[in-house]
Design an enzyme around this catalytic site. Structure first.
Site, PDB file in Angstrom:
ATOM      1  NE  ARG A  73      -3.072   2.428   3.218  1.00 32.05           N
ATOM      2  CZ  ARG A  73      -2.652   3.174   4.238  1.00 32.05           C
ATOM      3  NH1 ARG A  73      -1.583   2.795   4.947  1.00 32.05           N
ATOM      4  NH2 ARG A  73      -3.274   4.282   4.564  1.00 32.05           N
ATOM      5  NE  ARG A 120      -2.571  13.494   6.231  1.00 27.34           N
ATOM      6  CZ  ARG A 120      -2.196  12.468   6.991  1.00 27.34           C
ATOM      7  NH1 ARG A 120      -1.281  12.626   7.925  1.00 27.34           N
ATOM      8  NH2 ARG A 120      -2.725  11.279   6.826  1.00 27.34           N
ATOM      9  CE  LYS A 270      -8.462   4.777   4.001  1.00 27.58           C
ATOM     10  NZ  LYS A 270      -7.221   5.577   3.867  1.00 27.58           N
ATOM     11  CB  THR A 328      -6.617   1.798  11.834  1.00 29.36           C
ATOM     12  OG1 THR A 328      -7.254   2.051  10.606  1.00 29.36           O
ATOM     13  CG2 THR A 328      -5.939   3.065  12.313  1.00 29.36           C
TER      14      THR A 328
END
EC number: 2.7.1.40
Length: 531
Positions: A73, A120, A270, A328
């Site tokens: 990934r 972010r 996702k 995660t």
């Protein structure tokens, strides 16, 4: 459905938890689990590894492939296109280094994970790895002034979301770095917020920010995502992990950008916020698969409800026959330690027991001190957990939930899996062009591995998304006589299975083949002893 344990005899390779798998009730199944029962050699669950500074050298990647990595990934929240192009090249070099031996060759898929409409922080001044400590009770100013983009410290923090001052109010919470740091807004200005640190900690560069409850008006696919997706098509990636998907329209947008040239790229959506969970069914229908992205999900919805979302999502994906990835913090402590906590071991096992097709590593392999150990650990835990599935009940329920359809492949798949239980088959061999036959068989969750033989390299790489499929690439030219071509591919699968320890001479395997060349004609099932 079940033979008695003794009747199965010692010749049978798959004793793994057979007694428990064939119990009549769930309680009985739990009672029969045995810590001394050895698992099967094959691992059915796919392992996805995030590639970063700790793992991007060709040598490390080779070791990761040997340790069990199936999908590499690339996280496009970090790094430039040049950086990722080099990483992808390294992954392919490492993969092809095994190509000389068709029996040991393992195709590895490349996945592009989009940054998505996320917020972010900027860079901490100093270096990319510098951290500052935010102390509880301290005041931290959040600014949109680009002068601070690369000069954040413990007093001032730059964010890349220009509308933050419009969508948060005094009293709102701002979470940073998967919720590890929480700030409360005390005062609002035109281009800044003054916040108080509620939960402190060490803050690094470019960390994700969540604003639960705020109506964040970011587009589903950002300008950066469009460039990244086009780059992915050029680089011939196998799948896209699309971040922050909130509705079916978001998936259609990603598909539109991938265009004609990228039409075979699988889109995995996702699910990482409340809206994504609420509108899950429409997202599932539009997607090729789903990822339970528990990091952001655990901030956007209460932490104690994440497991509910995980089980619901995995259950619905299993019912629909679409692949689902659990991701995660699976072995988070292995970023710094060579062994996981007991809770993490349990978490990986329970994701497999819930029915996840793939399990994923993020920081553990991207930046951790023990990338190889983390992959090996997931491999070992997944194998044990697969053996402990309540297979008998699961198959009955999956068979019952599938609607009566005129799709012959579905009947073949269900029949072959049922036969594999009846004769305790050591493997199912499927010859497949598009991969669809193998995907259908995987949907019914056989205990034995599915060896899928294909000449299409992309079909082989994408097969890792489905639990139980072990892809084998046939590089021999197509034989003129169809029957000879079938035999050639079945023999390759037999040799791979024996070399890998999936089965031995005298075991029984089930072989699914087509009656003529081309995709969509798989209709012949044979029960064959291993020569």
């Amino acid at each position: 459905m079940s033979k008695s344990h003794s009747e199965a005899g010692s010749a049978f390779i798959q004793t793994q938890q057979l007694h428990a798998a064939m119990a009549d009730t769930f309680l009985e199944h739990m009672c029969r689990l045995d810590i001394d029962s050895a698992p099967i050699t094959a691992r059915n669950t796919g392992i996805i590894c995030t590639i970063g500074p700790a793992s991007r050298s060709v040598e490390t990647l080779k070791e990761m492939i040997k340790s069990g990595m199936n999908v590499a990934r690339m996280n496009f929240s970090h790094g430039t296109h040049e950086y990722h192009a080099e990483t992808i090249k390294n992954v392919r070099t490492a993969t092809e280094s095994f190509a000389s031996d068709p029996i040991l060759y393992r195709p590895v898929a490349v996945a592009l994970d989009t940054k998505g409409p996320e917020i972010r922080t900027g860079l901490i001044k100093g270096s990319g790895t510098a951290e500052v400590e935010l102390k509880k009770g301290a005041t931290l100013k959040i600014t949109l002034d680009n002068a601070y983009m690369e000069k954040c410290d413990e007093n001032i923090l730059w964010l890349d979301y220009k509308n933050i001052c419009k969508v948060v109010d005094v009293g709102s919470k701002v979470y940073v770095d998967d919720g590890l740091i929480s700030l409360q807004v005390k005062q609002k200005g035109p281009d800044f917020l003054v916040t108080e640190v509620e939960n402190g900690g060490f803050l690094g560069s470019k960390k994700g920010v969540n604003l639960p409850g705020a109506a964040v008006d970011l587009p589903a696919v950002s300008e950066k995502d469009i460039q990244d997706l086009k780059f992915g098509v050029e680089q011939d990636v196998d799948m896209v992990f699309a971040s922050f998907i909130r509705k079916a329209a978001d998936v259609h947008e990603v598909r539109k950008i991938l265009g004609e040239k990228g039409k075979n790229i699988k889109i995995i959506s996702k699910i990482e916020n409340h809206e994504g969970v609420r509108r899950f069914d429409e997202i599932l229908e539009a997607s090729d698969g789903i990822m339970v992205a528990r990091g952001d999900l655990g901030i956007e919805i209460p932490a104690e409800k994440v497991f509910l979302a995980q089980k619901m999502i995995i259950g619905r994906c299993n019912r629909a026959g679409k692949p689902v990835i659990c991701a995660t913090q699976m072995l988070e402590s292995m970023i710094k330690k060579p062994r996981p906590t007991r809770a993490e071991g349990s978490d990986v096992a329970n994701a497999v027991l819930d029915g996840a097709d793939c399990i994923m590593l993020s920081g553990e392999t991207a930046k951790g001190d023990y990338p190889l150990e983390a992959v090996r650990m997931q491999h070992l835990i997944a194998r044990e957990a697969e053996a402990a599935m309540f297979h008998r009940k699961l198959f009955e329920e999956l068979a019952r939930s599938s609607s009566h359809s005129t799709d012959l492949m579905e009947a073949m798949a269900m029949g072959s899996v049922e036969a594999s239980y009846k004769c305790l088959a050591a493997a199912l061999i499927v010859l497949t062009e598009s991969g669809r036959s193998a995907h259908q068989v995987a949907r019914y969750r056989p205990r034995a591995p599915i060896i899928a033989v294909t000449r299409n390299h992309q079909t082989a790489r994408q097969a890792h998304l489905y639990r139980g499929i072990f892809p084998v690439v046939c590089k021999d030219p197509v034989q003129e006589a169809w029957a000879e071509d079938v035999d050639l591919r079945v023999n390759l699968a037999m040799n791979v299975g024996k070399a890998r320890g999936f089965f031995k001479k005298g075991d029984v395997v089930i072989v699914l083949t087509g009656w003529r060349p081309g995709s969509g004609f798989t209709n012949t099932m044979r029960v064959v002893p291993v020569p």
